[in-house]
Design an enzyme around this catalytic site. Structure first.
Site, PDB file in Angstrom:
ATOM      1  N   HIS A 121      54.569 106.265 -12.139  1.00 21.61           N
ATOM      2  CA  HIS A 121      55.754 105.421 -12.767  1.00 21.61           C
ATOM      3  C   HIS A 121      56.866 105.186 -11.575  1.00 21.61           C
ATOM      4  O   HIS A 121      57.761 103.995 -11.762  1.00 21.61           O
ATOM      5  CB  HIS A 121      56.831 106.707 -13.381  1.00 21.61           C
ATOM      6  CG  HIS A 121      57.113 107.799 -12.566  1.00 21.61           C
ATOM      7  ND1 HIS A 121      56.381 108.748 -12.219  1.00 21.61           N
ATOM      8  CD2 HIS A 121      58.363 107.978 -11.989  1.00 21.61           C
ATOM      9  CE1 HIS A 121      56.988 109.508 -11.503  1.00 21.61           C
ATOM     10  NE2 HIS A 121      58.332 109.176 -11.419  1.00 21.61           N
ATOM     11  N   SER A 172      46.080 114.009 -10.841  1.00 22.06           N
ATOM     12  CA  SER A 172      47.443 114.636 -10.648  1.00 22.06           C
ATOM     13  C   SER A 172      47.526 115.201  -9.383  1.00 22.06           C
ATOM     14  O   SER A 172      46.575 115.156  -8.479  1.00 22.06           O
ATOM     15  CB  SER A 172      47.708 115.779 -11.773  1.00 22.06           C
ATOM     16  OG  SER A 172      46.763 116.755 -11.236  1.00 22.06           O
ATOM     17  N   ASP A 221      50.773 111.317 -10.878  1.00 24.93           N
ATOM     18  CA  ASP A 221      52.196 111.655 -11.333  1.00 24.93           C
ATOM     19  C   ASP A 221      53.313 110.721 -10.830  1.00 24.93           C
ATOM     20  O   ASP A 221      54.389 110.801 -11.391  1.00 24.93           O
ATOM     21  CB  ASP A 221      52.408 113.205 -11.145  1.00 24.93           C
ATOM     22  CG  ASP A 221      51.853 114.176 -12.080  1.00 24.93           C
ATOM     23  OD1 ASP A 221      51.200 113.748 -13.032  1.00 24.93           O
ATOM     24  OD2 ASP A 221      51.494 115.454 -11.660  1.00 24.93           O
TER      25      ASP A 221
END
EC number: 3.1.1.53
Length: 394
Positions: free
Chosen positions: A264, A32, A261
């Site tokens: 996507h 992250s 993160d």
């Protein structure tokens, strides 16, 4: 039969496929952008129908977090199988960070941290620091339960970090006006250590991180690395002991620079991971954390490096060449066996002929001996004598 086997091998599909373990007893550890332990909704969408535990606990990368603070509950999954995602945030340490005498190399730090976190059980503990100002004989200030803070020493001081018998790795950074380690003068910078460290005549500031301890390497795990070249994560990529890994594809764009993160946002990686987590027909009771399948034959991920293989056409040609070589060896073996089978009848004939000759010779010898006995007995009788018992004719 041999021709049928060869024809089957030629017609068999040639493909390669990466399968990551998608099972309730698998933990996914991501990268992250901050120390917040989280996996956002977009990331959940990325690994659609993932049955295991999603856990983003290596906030800014394991090595980078040693410059901050590990979460108190950092990385304590209870599952046996694990997938450790190494993103760009794990690769920000540079060679200038390792300049304190006796420091570990970045390669060794990466090996112990990432391989240990992937396969082992991790514990983060405070690092012992003790200090004694010179001239104060017999006095030692033990700064126990101290980590991830900066101490300032205005007078020459002996500073001891770590305890004898300790296990694990900690990071130290210094900004000193004087001091040495084992007689070697200090240079301002950082280092990683897995044993006690002593600074003599130290003046200045010193930073000490928590100790990252790995217990055992009993878990099955695959390390999933970013193929991004910005920045290069060379101290992880060139370490041969991180042997169970695969690089994410860079087709259609490289891995985003801001970490797990943002996965996507990359269609190629989203497709890559979705397919890798939904491989049909994989018996996870028999296959460990990950597998690579060639012609339905499972192999370990360490034998598969997507970046190194190049494009699909090149890989298919390599696989075809490998199949042709195997078929050639099979053909040579079949020919060799046929030659040996063809050679059997002459060998048997020679054996039978030799046995026949030997038997005939023995028969002739016995017949000749019997004839001699008869002749001798006849001569004795013709002279009116009784032949000896051993010359009697039955």
């Amino acid at each position: 039969m041999a021709r049928f086997i060869i024809l089957f091998l030629l017609l068999a599909p040639v493909y390669s496929r990466l399968c990551l373990r998608n099972h309730p007893d698998t933990t996914w550890i991501g990268d992250s952008r901050s120390d917040q332990s989280r996996v956002n909704q977009q990331s959940l969408d990325l690994v659609t129908n993932f049955k295991g535990i999603l856990q983003a606990k290596n906030g800014n990368g394991l090595m980078k977090q040693m410059s901050g603070r590990f979460p108190s509950d950092w990385y304590q999954p209870t599952t046996k199988y694990r997938i450790l995602y190494i993103g760009t945030n794990d690769c920000t340490e540079g060679p200038n960070d390792v300049i304190i005498p006796t420091s570990m190399t970045l390669d060794n730090v990466a090996r112990d941290l990432y391989l240990g976190a992937c396969r082992g059980d991790v514990r983060v503990t405070p690092t012992f620091v003790g200090a004694a100002e010179l001239g104060l004989i017999g006095r030692t200030d033990a700064l126990t339960e101290f980590s991830v803070k900066v101490l300032t020493f205005n007078n020459p001081t002996i500073v001891v970090v770590g305890l004898n018998g300790m296990s694990g790795i900690y990071k130290v950074c210094i900004a000193a006006s004087s001091g040495n380690v084992g007689g070697v003068n200090l240079v301002n910078g950082c280092g990683y250590f897995s044993a006690p460290l002593r600074f003599d005549n130290f003046k200045g500031q010193i930073y000490v991180s928590d100790t990252f301890e790995v217990r055992g390497t009993k878990n099955k795990c695959v390390i999933l690395r970013s193929s991004s070249n910005a920045p290069l994560c060379t101290h992880i990529k060139r370490n041969i002991e991180l042997d169970e890994y695969v690089d994410t594809p860079n087709t259609g764009g490289v891995y985003p620079s801001d970490g797990f993160d943002s996965l996507h946002g990359s269609a190629s990686i989203r497709t890559f991971l979705t397919e890798a987590l939904t491989c049909p027909g994989v018996d996870w009771d028999r296959i460990d954390a990950a597998s690579c399948e060639y012609d339905s034959c499972p192999k370990l991920v360490k034998e598969f490096d997507q970046t190194g293989l190049g494009n699909t056409d090149t890989q298919i040609m390599r696989e075809l060449e490998a199949q042709k070589e195997m078929i050639g060896k099979l053909g040579r073996n079949i020919t060799d066996v046929n030659n040996r089978v063809d050679a059997i009848p002459p060998q048997l004939s020679n054996i039978f002929i030799s046995m026949g000759v030997a038997g005939f010779g023995i028969a002739l010898f016995l017949a000749g001996w019997k004839a001699c006995v008869w002749i001798a007995a006849f001569m004795y009788k013709s002279r009116g004598r009784n032949p000896p018992a051993n010359l009697s004719v039955a």
